[in-house]
Design a protein around this motif. Structure first.
Motif, PDB file in Angstrom:
ATOM      1  N   ASP A 154      30.294  66.970  51.998  1.00  0.00           N
ATOM      2  CA  ASP A 154      29.676  65.648  51.834  1.00  0.00           C
ATOM      3  C   ASP A 154      29.393  65.313  50.371  1.00  0.00           C
ATOM      4  O   ASP A 154      29.436  64.148  49.974  1.00  0.00           O
ATOM      5  CB  ASP A 154      28.362  65.571  52.633  1.00  0.00           C
ATOM      6  CG  ASP A 154      28.614  65.570  54.132  1.00  0.00           C
ATOM      7  OD1 ASP A 154      29.746  65.239  54.536  1.00  0.00           O
ATOM      8  OD2 ASP A 154      27.687  65.911  54.890  1.00  0.00           O
ATOM      9  N   ASP A 155      29.074  66.319  49.553  1.00  0.00           N
ATOM     10  CA  ASP A 155      28.737  66.053  48.150  1.00  0.00           C
ATOM     11  C   ASP A 155      29.959  66.049  47.232  1.00  0.00           C
ATOM     12  O   ASP A 155      29.834  65.883  46.013  1.00  0.00           O
ATOM     13  CB  ASP A 155      27.718  67.074  47.651  1.00  0.00           C
ATOM     14  CG  ASP A 155      28.243  68.512  47.710  1.00  0.00           C
ATOM     15  OD1 ASP A 155      29.264  68.736  48.396  1.00  0.00           O
ATOM     16  OD2 ASP A 155      27.642  69.392  47.071  1.00  0.00           O
ATOM     17  N   GLU A 156      31.144  66.236  47.799  1.00  0.00           N
ATOM     18  CA  GLU A 156      32.385  66.185  47.012  1.00  0.00           C
ATOM     19  C   GLU A 156      32.966  64.770  47.124  1.00  0.00           C
ATOM     20  O   GLU A 156      33.413  64.350  48.184  1.00  0.00           O
ATOM     21  CB  GLU A 156      33.376  67.233  47.523  1.00  0.00           C
ATOM     22  CG  GLU A 156      32.910  68.653  47.242  1.00  0.00           C
ATOM     23  CD  GLU A 156      33.756  69.719  47.921  1.00  0.00           C
ATOM     24  OE1 GLU A 156      33.812  70.842  47.395  1.00  0.00           O
ATOM     25  OE2 GLU A 156      34.347  69.433  48.993  1.00  0.00           O
ATOM     26  N   ILE A 157      32.921  64.045  45.998  1.00  0.00           N
ATOM     27  CA  ILE A 157      33.340  62.635  45.996  1.00  0.00           C
ATOM     28  C   ILE A 157      34.841  62.532  45.706  1.00  0.00           C
ATOM     29  O   ILE A 157      35.309  62.870  44.621  1.00  0.00           O
ATOM     30  CB  ILE A 157      32.548  61.828  44.945  1.00  0.00           C
ATOM     31  CG1 ILE A 157      31.042  61.941  45.226  1.00  0.00           C
ATOM     32  CG2 ILE A 157      32.972  60.362  44.958  1.00  0.00           C
ATOM     33  CD1 ILE A 157      30.172  61.375  44.140  1.00  0.00           C
ATOM     34  N   PHE A 186      35.816  63.393  41.906  1.00  0.00           N
ATOM     35  CA  PHE A 186      34.927  62.911  40.846  1.00  0.00           C
ATOM     36  C   PHE A 186      34.535  64.110  39.977  1.00  0.00           C
ATOM     37  O   PHE A 186      34.017  65.103  40.489  1.00  0.00           O
ATOM     38  CB  PHE A 186      33.677  62.266  41.427  1.00  0.00           C
ATOM     39  CG  PHE A 186      32.908  61.455  40.424  1.00  0.00           C
ATOM     40  CD1 PHE A 186      33.145  60.110  40.268  1.00  0.00           C
ATOM     41  CD2 PHE A 186      31.969  62.065  39.592  1.00  0.00           C
ATOM     42  CE1 PHE A 186      32.451  59.362  39.324  1.00  0.00           C
ATOM     43  CE2 PHE A 186      31.270  61.340  38.645  1.00  0.00           C
ATOM     44  CZ  PHE A 186      31.518  59.977  38.510  1.00  0.00           C
ATOM     45  N   PRO A 187      34.797  64.029  38.676  1.00  0.00           N
ATOM     46  CA  PRO A 187      34.605  65.211  37.816  1.00  0.00           C
ATOM     47  C   PRO A 187      33.149  65.617  37.639  1.00  0.00           C
ATOM     48  O   PRO A 187      32.244  64.786  37.658  1.00  0.00           O
ATOM     49  CB  PRO A 187      35.208  64.763  36.475  1.00  0.00           C
ATOM     50  CG  PRO A 187      35.122  63.280  36.491  1.00  0.00           C
ATOM     51  CD  PRO A 187      35.274  62.864  37.919  1.00  0.00           C
ATOM     52  N   ASP A 188      32.968  66.890  37.457  1.00  0.00           N
ATOM     53  CA  ASP A 188      31.645  67.444  37.180  1.00  0.00           C
ATOM     54  C   ASP A 188      31.557  67.682  35.677  1.00  0.00           C
ATOM     55  O   ASP A 188      32.207  68.575  35.143  1.00  0.00           O
ATOM     56  CB  ASP A 188      31.469  68.761  37.955  1.00  0.00           C
ATOM     57  CG  ASP A 188      30.108  69.406  37.692  1.00  0.00           C
ATOM     58  OD1 ASP A 188      29.192  68.673  37.289  1.00  0.00           O
ATOM     59  OD2 ASP A 188      29.988  70.637  37.861  1.00  0.00           O
ATOM     60  N   PHE A 189      30.792  66.852  34.985  1.00  0.00           N
ATOM     61  CA  PHE A 189      30.674  67.013  33.531  1.00  0.00           C
ATOM     62  C   PHE A 189      29.272  66.638  33.080  1.00  0.00           C
ATOM     63  O   PHE A 189      28.578  65.852  33.717  1.00  0.00           O
ATOM     64  CB  PHE A 189      31.715  66.165  32.792  1.00  0.00           C
ATOM     65  CG  PHE A 189      31.565  64.676  32.983  1.00  0.00           C
ATOM     66  CD1 PHE A 189      30.885  63.907  32.052  1.00  0.00           C
ATOM     67  CD2 PHE A 189      32.122  64.040  34.090  1.00  0.00           C
ATOM     68  CE1 PHE A 189      30.746  62.544  32.210  1.00  0.00           C
ATOM     69  CE2 PHE A 189      31.988  62.679  34.259  1.00  0.00           C
ATOM     70  CZ  PHE A 189      31.297  61.925  33.323  1.00  0.00           C
TER      71      PHE A 189
END
Length: 435
Positions: free
Chosen positions: A87-90, A116-119
Motif C-alpha cells: 500500500d505504501d509503494e506508489i 515513486f522515488p525514495d529520496f
C-alpha cells in the motif's frame, strides 16, 4: 523455484516483479496460440482455417507460437504480479514487461513498475531564491504599453520621413543585412528588404535593442553573440557582426484614446477611459505577478534539481521523450518544414534532437516528482475553496458567467494537479520571505 520474485532498484526507482508461469498453464496457452495461428493460415490447396495441424506445423515457427501465447497470458499474470505491491509503494504508471526466459516448458516474465522515488530533499525552506515583484512605476509603464497595443489594432502604419526619423520600439523597419563570423559570411545570414517589427524578439538577443535610435539611411554594423542553445549548431555561442542599411522606418499612427474608442473594444463593464485604465491596471498586475511566479518557480526548481539527486524511472522518461518528439514534429509541420529541411538548416541530426529532448524529458519528470514530493511532505491538498477560486479565475479569464459550464469542461480531478502545484509554489514563496 519461487513463483514470484520482487526487487527494487533504487537508482532507477523501478520495481521488478518476476513471475514464473506454471508449466501446465504455459503449455495450454501454447496449444491455444498454435490453434489460432493455424486457423489464420492460407496455404495453396487448403481452404483458410482448414489446414491440417500436421501441415500447419511446417509453416508456424516456435517463436511465433511463443509470441502469441505470451500476449494472451500477460493480462492474467500482471494481476498476479500486482498483488505483490504494498500500500505504501506508489506506482507512477502501468508496467512494462520483459521476457526473462522462454522455452517450450518454461516462461518467466518480469513486470517493471515505475516507482515513486525514495529520496531526501535538502533544505527547501532556505534556498535564497526570492520572488521579485514589479514596482508600481513599472506597472504604470506596462499599462501605457497595453493601451498602445489596443490602439495599434486599428492604427495605420505610415512611413517616417526626414533626416531626423529614428527607430523607436514597435516601429517596423525595412533593411538589408549580412552576418559575419570572424569576417566570414555565414549561410542564411543575408537578406535584402527584410521587414522587422523592432521589439518583436525575432532576431538574436541584443540585435533589436541596438536598432533603437538609429536614423533612416543608417549604414553600419551591429555586434551580437549567438545564444549557447542557438538552433544552428555551428553558430551557437559565436560572436558575430551584422552589416546593415536602414531603408525605411514605419510607425503606427495611433487613434485617440477616448470614451468612444473604448466602447469599440467591447470589454465587459468597460465603457470609458477611466474604467479601461482600472481594467488594464488589474490585468497588468495579475500578468506581472504570474511572470514573477514563473521566474521564481524556474529559479528555485533549478536550484533544487541541481542540489538533489532524484532517481527517475526510465519508462517515464521514454514516455515523456516520445511526447516531446511528437510535439517537435508537429511544430515543424506548422512551420511548413520537414525534418530533413530542419536538419539541413541547423546542421543537426536525429541523434542530436533525441539527446536534447531526453535532457528536457528527464528535467520534466524530475520537476513533476519534486512537486509531488513537496506536496507529500508538507501535506498539501486541494480544498473546496481552492477549486472555487480557480473556477472563478478561469471564468474571469475567459469572460464566462456560467461557472458550472467551466466545471463540466474541467472536472476537479483534471484541475487538482494544477491547483496543488500552485499551492506548493505559494508555500515556497512564504518560506523565501522568512528572514
Amino acid at each position: 523455484m519461487d513463483m514470484i520474485k520482487k526487487s527494487i532498484d533504487k537508482k532507477t526507482s523501478e520495481m521488478r516483479i518476476t513471475v514464473v508461469v506454471p508449466k501446465d498453464d504455459w503449455k495450454k496457452n501454447q496449444t491455444k496460440a498454435f490453434s489460432l495461428l493455424s486457423k489464420g493460415l492460407s496455404i495453396k490447396g487448403f481452404r483458410k482455417g482448414k489446414v491440417p495441424l500436421a501441415k500447419a506445423k511446417e509453416y508456424i515457427s516456435e517463436g511465433q507460437i511463443w509470441e502469441k501465447a505470451i500476449l494472451s497470458i500477460l493480462d492474467k499474470y500482471v494481476v498476479v504480479a500486482s498483488k505483490e505491491i504494498k500500500d505504501d509503494e506508489i506506482i507512477l504508471d502501468s508496467p512494462t514487461y520483459k521476457v526473462e526466459k522462454v522455452t517450450s516448458d518454461e516462461l518467466e516474465i518480469i513486470f517493471i513498475y515505475p516507482l515513486f522515488p525514495d529520496f531526501k530533499l535538502k533544505d527547501y525552506k532556505k534556498t535564497g531564491v526570492k520572488l521579485k515583484t514589479t514596482s508600481e512605476s513599472e506597472i504604470k509603464k506596462d499599462v501605457i504599453e497595453q493601451e498602445k497595443k489596443l490602439l495599434s489594432k486599428t492604427a495605420v502604419l505610415l512611413p517616417k520621413e526626414g533626416k531626423n526619423a529614428v527607430i523607436e520600439k514597435n516601429d517596423t523597419i525595412i533593411f538589408d543585412f549580412e552576418g559575419f563570423v570572424k569576417n566570414v559570411p555565414f549561410e542564411g545570414g543575408q537578406a535584402e528588404d527584410f521587414q522587422l517589427k523592432v521589439g518583436s524578439g525575432n532576431f538574436i538577443p541584443g540585435f533589436e535593442d541596438q536598432l533603437i535610435g538609429l536614423k533612416l539611411g543608417y549604414k553600419g554594423s551591429i555586434n551580437v553573440t549567438f545564444p549557447e542553445d542557438y538552433h544552428v549548431k555551428d553558430l551557437a555561442n559565436k560572436k558575430s557582426e551584422f552589416k546593415i542599411e536602414i531603408k525605411e522606418i514605419k510607425a503606427y499612427d495611433l487613434p485617440k484614446l477616448n470614451d468612444e474608442f473604448v466602447k469599440t473594444l467591447n470589454i465587459k463593464d468597460v465603457e470609458n477611459t477611466k474604467q479601461l485604465n482600472a481594467y488594464l491596471l488589474d490585468l497588468t498586475k495579475r500578468e506581472n505577478l504570474e511572470k514573477s511566479r514563473i521566474k521564481f518557480k524556474n529559479d528555485i526548481f533549478k536550484k533544487l534539481l541541481k542540489e538533489n539527486d532524484i532517481p527517475v524511472p526510465k519508462t517515464l522518461v521514454l514516455k515523456e521523450l516520445q511526447m516531446l518528439m511528437k510535439r517537435f514534429e508537429e511544430n515543424l509541420k506548422k512551420e511548413g518544414m520537414t525534418k530533413k529541411e530542419y536538419f539541413e538548416m541547423t546542421k543537426l541530426d536525429n541523434n542530436d534532437i533525441s539527446k536534447e529532448l531526453t535532457i528536457e524529458a528527464e528535467k520534466n519528470i524530475k520537476t513533476s516528482l519534486l512537486f509531488a514530493h513537496l506536496a507529500k511532505i508538507e501535506k498539501i491538498k486541494a480544498k473546496e475553496k481552492d477549486y472555487e477560486k480557480q473556477y472563478k479565475n478561469l471564468a474571469k479569464l475567459y469572460n464566462i458567467d456560467d461557472i458550472e459550464m467551466i466545471e463540466k469542461m474541467l472536472p476537479k480531478d483534471k484541475l487538482e494537479p494544477q491547483i496543488v502545484n500552485e499551492l506548493v509554489i505559494d508555500m515556497l514563496i512564504k518560506f523565501s520571505e522568512v528572514k
